[in-house]
Scaffold this active site. Structure first.
Site, PDB file in Angstrom:
ATOM      1  N   LYS A 148       0.829  -1.203   0.000  1.00  0.00           N
ATOM      2  CA  LYS A 148       0.000   0.000   0.000  1.00  0.00           C
ATOM      3  C   LYS A 148       0.866   1.257   0.000  1.00  0.00           C
ATOM      4  CE  LYS A 148      -3.901  -2.316   2.294  1.00  0.00           C
ATOM      5  NZ  LYS A 148      -4.611  -2.531   3.573  1.00  0.00           N
ATOM      6  N   LYS A 166      -5.177   6.126   1.789  1.00  0.00           N
ATOM      7  CA  LYS A 166      -5.710   6.173   3.156  1.00  0.00           C
ATOM      8  C   LYS A 166      -4.595   6.318   4.187  1.00  0.00           C
ATOM      9  CE  LYS A 166      -4.470   1.846   4.370  1.00  0.00           C
ATOM     10  NZ  LYS A 166      -3.578   1.479   5.494  1.00  0.00           N
ATOM     11  N   ASP A 210     -10.939   0.673   4.434  1.00  0.00           N
ATOM     12  CA  ASP A 210      -9.561   0.691   4.926  1.00  0.00           C
ATOM     13  C   ASP A 210      -9.234   2.034   5.579  1.00  0.00           C
ATOM     14  OD1 ASP A 210      -7.102  -0.349   5.469  1.00  0.00           O
ATOM     15  OD2 ASP A 210      -6.397  -0.404   3.387  1.00  0.00           O
ATOM     16  N   SER A 264      -2.588   0.926  14.035  1.00  0.00           N
ATOM     17  CA  SER A 264      -2.117   1.356  12.707  1.00  0.00           C
ATOM     18  C   SER A 264      -0.764   2.056  12.799  1.00  0.00           C
ATOM     19  CB  SER A 264      -3.132   2.314  12.070  1.00  0.00           C
ATOM     20  OG  SER A 264      -2.473   3.168  11.139  1.00  0.00           O
ATOM     21  N   GLU A 314       3.855   3.319   5.364  1.00  0.00           N
ATOM     22  CA  GLU A 314       3.997   3.719   3.959  1.00  0.00           C
ATOM     23  C   GLU A 314       3.630   5.172   3.694  1.00  0.00           C
ATOM     24  OE1 GLU A 314       5.265   2.171   1.425  1.00  0.00           O
ATOM     25  OE2 GLU A 314       5.194   0.009   1.807  1.00  0.00           O
TER      26      GLU A 314
HETATM   27  P1  13P Z   1      -0.889   0.605   8.757  1.00  0.00           P
HETATM   28  O1  13P Z   1       0.177   0.387   7.731  1.00  0.00           O
HETATM   29  O2  13P Z   1      -1.085   2.052   9.087  1.00  0.00           O
HETATM   30  O3  13P Z   1      -0.661  -0.236   9.973  1.00  0.00           O
HETATM   31  O4  13P Z   1      -2.252   0.164   8.087  1.00  0.00           O
HETATM   32  C1  13P Z   1      -2.636  -1.163   8.085  1.00  0.00           C
HETATM   33  C2  13P Z   1      -3.629  -1.407   7.038  1.00  0.00           C
HETATM   34  O5  13P Z   1      -3.428  -1.094   5.888  1.00  0.00           O
HETATM   35  C3  13P Z   1      -4.878  -2.062   7.448  1.00  0.00           C
HETATM   36  O6  13P Z   1      -5.686  -2.362   6.355  1.00  0.00           O
END
Ligand code: 13P
Length: 331
Positions: free
Chosen positions: A107, A190, A243, A253, A280
């Site tokens: 991501k 996101k 998400d 997160s 990311e």
């Molecule tokens: P983080 O990389 O911010 O932990 O996000 C996790 C995620 O993408 C959950 O779907």
């Protein structure tokens, strides 16, 4: 016929979790960059750095030999950070058999090229069917068996249909979507909003502010996604709004935790060091602001996140900046 072998590249929290899901369904190998991680998984059924004492399936096989793992893959899953995708795929290209489908879990965008992970896959592994698995999927909750859902996005629906049962579980629903661009951008964009949400938490804002960041953040994601060619409706689904909500709300997160650390006055570099994992959104924010400028898209939340991670604004200044809307601005 023998069961297919899924090979997952990258033993971070999500790579390990996806490999564990697959291991319940079919033969699965997890490639770990560090040999001690492969040993811990094979010997103790744990990946303590990322998943604590949570037990991993006995059938999950870990290795640090990427060429041998790739040579045995019937399905290849890419779970390394966006900055490592190209180098990792270059290593597997010589041994990966033709036609093996490749599924990205990544991501983030590649620095320099600004390519999406599936585009990097297309360049490094031409001819292979490519797709992605995305959605509101905090790894620890899924490995604990809490109900969740994800999307496999591929252009070829037959590929998605073949892959769905490999990753599904009784409490993990896997849907299909052909809007690869929209699904991939949802997961990428996101993270930037989640940094803003983390800063908001750190500054102890109210629920109205939280809701504003999510709703206006989603509007920015949709605006950029639409000019880049995505279906705006995709952003209302699991890989977009879903998400976004999970990542902005979850104290687990990584991106939100970066935002909270920034609000404590840490620099982006210090926050990343404290986290000890890859968030990311930190490196994606400047890339996305370049895209926003090129496409002429107004992204005030992403712009403030970028200004804070690059050290030009404090989180307090970022929040002051979000209070002003030029007259004539439509929702
Ligand atoms: P983080 O990389 O911010 O932990 O996000 C996790 C995620 O993408 C959950 O779907």
């Amino acid at each position: 016929s023998r069961p297919v072998r899924v090979v997952v590249l990258g033993s971070g929290s999500w790579g390990t979790t996806v490999a564990s899901l697959a291991a319940h369904n079919t033969r699965t190998t997890l490639w770990c960059r560090r040999p001690e991680v492969a040993e811990e998984i094979n010997g103790e059924r744990r990946n303590r750095q990322y998943l604590g004492e949570r037990p991993l399936p006995d059938s999950l096989d870990a290795t640090d030999d990427i060429e041998s793992a790739a040579s045995r893959a019937d399905v290849l899953v890419v779970g390394v950070p966006s900055s490592a995708v190209r180098a990792t795929l270059t290593e597997v290209a010589p041994t990966l058999r033709a036609w093996v489908p490749v599924l990205s879990l990544v991501k983030g965008l590649e620095a320099g090229s600004r390519m999406r992970p599936t585009q990097v896959v297309g360049e490094c592994l031409p001819g292979h069917p490519v797709g992605l698995l995305a959605g509101p999927n905090i790894a620890s909750e899924i490995i604990d068996g809490m109900a969740a859902a994800a999307v496999i996005a591929t252009q070829d629906e037959h590929v998605a249909t073949a892959l769905q049962p490999l990753f599904a579980a009784p409490r993990f629903r896997v849907y299909r979507n052909t809007d690869v661009l929209g699904c991939e951008l949802g997961g990428v964009l996101k993270n930037i909003v989640a940094i803003a949400a983390g800063m908001a938490e750190g500054l102890k804002v109210g629920d109205n502010t939280r809701a504003m960041v999510l709703a206006r953040g989603l509007a920015e994601m949709m605006r950029l996604g639409e000019v880049m060619g995505a279906d705006p409706r995709t952003f209302m689904g699991l890989t977009g709004m879903g998400d976004l909500i999970a990542t902005c709300m979850s104290p687990a997160s990584r991106n939100r935790r970066i935002g909270e650390a920034l609000a404590r006055g840490l620099s982006a570099a210090a926050a990343a060091k404290e986290l000890g994992q890859v968030a990311e959104g930190v490196k994606t924010a400047p890339i996305v602001m370049q895209l926003a400028e090129e496409y002429g898209i107004d992204m005030p939340i992403a712009a403030e996140v970028e200004a804070v991670v690059s050290g030009r604004h404090t989180p307090e200044q970022a929040y002051a900046g979000l209070g002003t809307v030029p007259p004539g601005t439509d929702e």
